[in-house]
Design a protein around this motif. Structure first.
Motif, mmCIF file in Angstrom:
data_model
loop_
_atom_site.group_PDB
_atom_site.id
_atom_site.type_symbol
_atom_site.label_atom_id
_atom_site.label_comp_id
_atom_site.label_asym_id
_atom_site.label_seq_id
_atom_site.Cartn_x
_atom_site.Cartn_y
_atom_site.Cartn_z
ATOM 1 N N MET A 146 -15.551 -22.320 49.636
ATOM 2 C CA MET A 146 -15.972 -23.697 49.840
ATOM 3 C C MET A 146 -16.256 -23.996 51.309
ATOM 4 S SD MET A 146 -16.108 -24.937 46.854
ATOM 5 C CE MET A 146 -16.280 -26.686 47.222
ATOM 6 N N GLY A 147 -17.346 -24.773 51.502
ATOM 7 C CA GLY A 147 -17.661 -25.302 52.811
ATOM 8 C C GLY A 147 -17.128 -26.715 52.927
ATOM 9 N N ASP A 187 -14.861 -22.702 38.189
ATOM 10 C CA ASP A 187 -14.854 -23.641 37.062
ATOM 11 C C ASP A 187 -14.255 -24.993 37.451
ATOM 12 O OD1 ASP A 187 -15.915 -21.600 35.477
ATOM 13 O OD2 ASP A 187 -13.934 -20.888 34.878
ATOM 14 N N GLY A 188 -14.560 -25.446 38.658
ATOM 15 C CA GLY A 188 -14.094 -26.754 39.105
ATOM 16 C C GLY A 188 -12.662 -26.793 39.594
#
Length: 237
Positions: free
Chosen positions: A116-117, A88-89
């Motif tokens: 995350m990349g 959710d950000g």
């Protein structure tokens, strides 16, 4: 004194429950000295900096041992740093590299947060043979030698400032941002970082805690008995 032992027992209980949780960081309890408690009671602090609440429970960020699993979707960080996951950000940071892939190819952790990349969540292309996944020296995730994305690693010079947001998850306080990883920080797949706590160590801590708790009880009981005797002497005088 008894409240401090209760806090310690709660921390030990959680540590024991997570002895086998990858990337878990043990909780430790600091006890205020009697002198500092007395000083706070006699002279209450007059500003925010000196008056902010003392939190006795902190996190021990000592690295845990790396364990080879030979599973292509399990990762460990050699050196300092955290995997970055998002929901959710909101970004979260973890040392738990036990990941999975959903039907859409999204790489996610045990809490269901996407991994995350370099710029966005990592997505494994369809029909990729997961057994061929490897990580190169630049932390690039590859399948059959082809680069998919770079696994993002966040570094914090003072991880003690991080806020605990779950069993193995952390968030940053306001005004704190992640830094680039230190040179030599390497992601290894086919391995997991074990918890930095052990059953034997926590059991020894629990025995010591229970003995301290009993000592506190005896001290309070003796104090009550002395007060009772004093009241009787004053009353009969």
């Amino acid at each position: 004194m008894i409240a401090g032992q209760v806090n310690q027992l709660e921390a030990i209980t959680e540590n024991l429950a997570n002895c086998t949780t990858p990337g878990y960081r043990r909780l430790q309890v600091a006890h205020k000295t009697f002198e500092s408690l007395l000083q706070d009671a006699v002279n209450p602090p007059g500003n925010y900096e000196t008056g902010k609440r003392f939190d006795p429970i902190s996190v021990d960020f000592t690295p845990g041992p790396l364990k080879t699993t030979e599973r292509s979707l399990e990762f460990a960080i050699h050196n300092e740093g955290f995997f970055v996951v998002e929901k959710d950000g909101q970004e979260y940071y973890t040392r738990n590299g036990h990941f999975s892939v959903d039907a859409q190819g999204n790489l996610f952790n045990t809490d269901g947060f996407v991994v995350m990349g370099s710029l966005h969540p990592i997505t494994i292309p369809a029909k990729t043979d997961l057994a061929t996944l490897t990580v190169d020296q630049n932390n690039g995730l590859r399948a059959n030698g082809k680069l998919i994305d770079t696994i993002r690693i966040a570094h914090f010079s003072d991880p003690a400032q991080l806020n605990r947001a779950g069993t193995t998850l952390f968030t940053t306080p306001s005004g704190m941002s992640p830094e680039d990883p230190k040179p030599g920080t390497q992601v290894i797949n086919g391995a997991l970082e074990s918890s930095n706590t052990t059953v034997f160590g926590e059991m020894a801590e629990m025995i010591s805690c229970m003995r301290s708790y009993e000592a506190c009880q005896r001290m309070i009981r003796a104090h009550d008995e002395n007060e009772g005797k004093m009241i009787q002497q004053v009353g009969s005088a």
